[in-house]
Scaffold this active site. Structure first.
Site, PDB file in Angstrom:
ATOM      1  CG  ASP A   1      -1.886   1.138   1.215  1.00 17.44           C
ATOM      2  OD1 ASP A   1      -2.726   1.159   0.306  1.00 17.44           O
ATOM      3  OD2 ASP A   1      -1.804   1.997   2.101  1.00 17.44           O
TER       4      ASP A   1
ATOM      5  CG  ASP B   1      -2.082   6.311   1.615  1.00 20.93           C
ATOM      6  OD1 ASP B   1      -1.399   7.195   1.077  1.00 20.93           O
ATOM      7  OD2 ASP B   1      -3.276   6.112   1.355  1.00 20.93           O
TER       8      ASP B   1
ATOM      9  CG  ASP C   1      -2.011  14.793   3.658  1.00 22.89           C
ATOM     10  OD1 ASP C   1      -3.079  15.189   4.162  1.00 22.89           O
ATOM     11  OD2 ASP C   1      -1.179  15.554   3.151  1.00 22.89           O
TER      12      ASP C   1
ATOM     13  CB  THR D   1      -3.377   3.716  -7.794  1.00 24.45           C
ATOM     14  OG1 THR D   1      -4.161   4.266  -6.739  1.00 24.45           O
ATOM     15  CG2 THR D   1      -3.778   4.349  -9.098  1.00 24.45           C
ATOM     16  CG  ASN D   2      -7.316   0.654  -4.595  1.00 24.13           C
ATOM     17  OD1 ASN D   2      -6.559   1.532  -4.198  1.00 24.13           O
ATOM     18  ND2 ASN D   2      -7.888  -0.203  -3.772  1.00 24.13           N
TER      19      ASN D   2
ATOM     20  CB  SER E   1     -12.180   5.552  -5.312  1.00 21.28           C
ATOM     21  OG  SER E   1     -12.067   6.067  -3.988  1.00 21.28           O
TER      22      SER E   1
END
Length: 70
Positions: A2, A4, A11, A45-46, A48
């Site tokens: 991931d 992040d 963030d 990436t997913n 959205s």
């Protein structure tokens, strides 16, 4: 993995502004070493945010440009 907390510093806001993008300590160097070793680096990436209206395709393209220069 991931992004992040692994590649990108967490963030609270949806990051669409390139000036807010901060890599985790050592992430840039690690990616550079992998690239220097001949590995192709591919980000999938997913995210959205575009579909949810959090940012536009143009804003996302700017963020991608920032990511490729890191």
């Amino acid at each position: 993995m991931d992004k992040d907390g692994t590649l990108v510093a967490p963030d609270d806001a949806v990051i669409h502004d390139p000036s807010r993008l901060r890599l985790m300590p050592g992430a840039g160097e690690a990616l550079a070493r992998l690239s220097a070793a001949g590995l192709a680096l591919v980000l999938v990436t997913n995210e959205s945010g575009i579909a949810r209206g959090a940012f536009t395709r143009v804003q996302f393209a700017r963020l991608q440009g920032r990511c490729s220069s890191v």
